[in-house]
Design a protein around this motif. Structure first.
Motif, PDB file in Angstrom:
ATOM      1  N   THR A 184       0.809  -1.226   0.000  1.00 43.48           N
ATOM      2  CA  THR A 184       0.000   0.000   0.000  1.00 43.48           C
ATOM      3  C   THR A 184       0.838   1.269   0.000  1.00 43.48           C
ATOM      4  O   THR A 184       0.318   2.361  -0.231  1.00 43.48           O
ATOM      5  CB  THR A 184      -0.934   0.034   1.221  1.00 43.48           C
ATOM      6  OG1 THR A 184      -0.152   0.204   2.412  1.00 43.48           O
ATOM      7  CG2 THR A 184      -1.749  -1.246   1.325  1.00 43.48           C
ATOM      8  N   ARG A 187       0.703   3.857  -2.798  1.00 46.51           N
ATOM      9  CA  ARG A 187      -0.617   4.479  -2.929  1.00 46.51           C
ATOM     10  C   ARG A 187      -0.844   5.598  -1.915  1.00 46.51           C
ATOM     11  O   ARG A 187      -1.732   6.429  -2.112  1.00 46.51           O
ATOM     12  CB  ARG A 187      -1.715   3.411  -2.801  1.00 46.51           C
ATOM     13  CG  ARG A 187      -1.646   2.345  -3.875  1.00 46.51           C
ATOM     14  CD  ARG A 187      -2.972   1.606  -4.014  1.00 46.51           C
ATOM     15  NE  ARG A 187      -3.291   0.787  -2.864  1.00 46.51           N
ATOM     16  CZ  ARG A 187      -2.917  -0.482  -2.733  1.00 46.51           C
ATOM     17  NH1 ARG A 187      -2.190  -1.064  -3.689  1.00 46.51           N
ATOM     18  NH2 ARG A 187      -3.252  -1.182  -1.662  1.00 46.51           N
ATOM     19  N   ASP A 190       1.093  10.307  -1.738  1.00 49.90           N
ATOM     20  CA  ASP A 190       0.557  11.671  -1.793  1.00 49.90           C
ATOM     21  C   ASP A 190      -0.012  12.125  -0.452  1.00 49.90           C
ATOM     22  O   ASP A 190      -0.308  13.307  -0.276  1.00 49.90           O
ATOM     23  CB  ASP A 190      -0.542  11.768  -2.858  1.00 49.90           C
ATOM     24  CG  ASP A 190       0.012  11.652  -4.266  1.00 49.90           C
ATOM     25  OD1 ASP A 190       1.126  12.155  -4.498  1.00 49.90           O
ATOM     26  OD2 ASP A 190      -0.661  11.064  -5.129  1.00 49.90           O
ATOM     27  N   TYR A 201       7.712  -2.789  -5.387  1.00 52.01           N
ATOM     28  CA  TYR A 201       6.498  -1.986  -5.383  1.00 52.01           C
ATOM     29  C   TYR A 201       6.754  -0.592  -5.953  1.00 52.01           C
ATOM     30  O   TYR A 201       5.868   0.009  -6.576  1.00 52.01           O
ATOM     31  CB  TYR A 201       5.934  -1.885  -3.966  1.00 52.01           C
ATOM     32  CG  TYR A 201       5.381  -3.191  -3.455  1.00 52.01           C
ATOM     33  CD1 TYR A 201       4.450  -3.920  -4.197  1.00 52.01           C
ATOM     34  CD2 TYR A 201       5.794  -3.713  -2.238  1.00 52.01           C
ATOM     35  CE1 TYR A 201       3.950  -5.123  -3.731  1.00 52.01           C
ATOM     36  CE2 TYR A 201       5.298  -4.921  -1.769  1.00 52.01           C
ATOM     37  CZ  TYR A 201       4.379  -5.620  -2.518  1.00 52.01           C
ATOM     38  OH  TYR A 201       3.885  -6.819  -2.058  1.00 52.01           O
ATOM     39  N   ALA A 205       4.885   0.982  -9.329  1.00 52.50           N
ATOM     40  CA  ALA A 205       4.168   2.259  -9.270  1.00 52.50           C
ATOM     41  C   ALA A 205       4.767   3.307 -10.203  1.00 52.50           C
ATOM     42  O   ALA A 205       4.328   4.460 -10.205  1.00 52.50           O
ATOM     43  CB  ALA A 205       4.178   2.781  -7.842  1.00 52.50           C
TER      44      ALA A 205
END
Length: 249
Positions: A184, A187, A190, A201, A205
């Motif tokens: 996660t 994600r 931000d 990961y 991304a």
């Protein structure tokens, strides 16, 4: 580095297939089922799949988006091997799940990095900045060691790979930490001031570790990614003595 990774992956998977051959003699065409996270592990396996097939080794790649299921399914014998993890992570999994998974061979190192959408350097991090870190036992310790080397914190034991947030003895910027699942972290980039993200990961991304990371583990990182099997399919003698091709890499 990628070419070296591919060569090593091809070598260790060939070794693993040899070990499987002793147990699957009744079905020589049975594929070696290997679990992997998408980037770069499954990509590496896909890249060498044809080469291995030409050598008579068929692999079936099962892609996962987390770190738990590849080990769980290996324990359950739904996989023959997996390729995604470091030794400290494997050790922690074995201890917490009473499992007996074993390393076959080290393949490559994926440097852990700290990333930010808000700041371009560590010097810009403000007091009480919010930092997201992985929540599994091996990755949190690794993350804290990275932040210590960057001069952001000081730990009780500077080299212990299984440290926790409670082992921070000096935190000059009063950083506030959020522990989240590794998958996660990109994600929430931000939503926090900085996040420490595993390279697989990060790549998935669209992040570029060498240019986007504010700090990155060096080439001396001990966190090698291993091909892993069970103790019951790791005992073939051909796995104990790697061929000369592997030793020359």
């Amino acid at each position: 580095m990628l070419r070296r990774s591919l060569l090593l992956a091809a070598a260790v998977l060939t070794l693993a297939a040899c070990g499987q051959g002793a147990q699957k003699a009744a079905d020589a065409d049975a594929p070696l089922i290997v679990g992997a996270t998408a980037v770069p592990h499954a990509e590496i396996l896909e890249h060498i799949k044809g080469t291995l097939a030409a050598q008579g080794v068929n692999i079936e790649i099962k892609v996962f988006n987390d770190y738990v299921q590849p080990n769980t399914q290996l324990v359950e014998k739904r996989l023959d091997a997996n390729y995604f993890q470091t030794k400290p992570y494997l050790d922690e999994f074995n201890a917490s799940r009473s499992a007996d998974l074993v390393t076959v061979a080290g393949v490559h190192v994926e440097p852990l990095g700290a990333y930010s959408r808000r700041f371009r350097s560590l010097d810009q991090l403000p007091d009480r900045a919010q930092v997201a870190v992985p929540n599994d036992a091996s990755s949190i310790g690794r993350s804290l060691i990275l932040l210590q080397k960057a001069g952001l914190i000081r730990l009780k034991d500077p080299v212990n790979p299984l440290q926790t947030l409670r082992d921070i003895v000096d935190n000059p910027k009063n950083l506030r930490f959020r522990e989240l699942e590794s998958a996660t972290l990109p994600r929430v980039l931000d939503q926090v001031d900085m996040a420490v993200i595993n390279t697989n990961y990060a790549l998935d991304a669209g992040l570029k570790p060498k240019t986007d990371a504010l700090t990155l583990e060096g080439a001396d990182s001990p966190y090698v990614n291993y091909l892993v099997a069970r103790s019951d399919n790791r005992t073939d003698p051909r796995l104990e003595q790697p061929p000369a091709e592997l030793n020359r890499m």
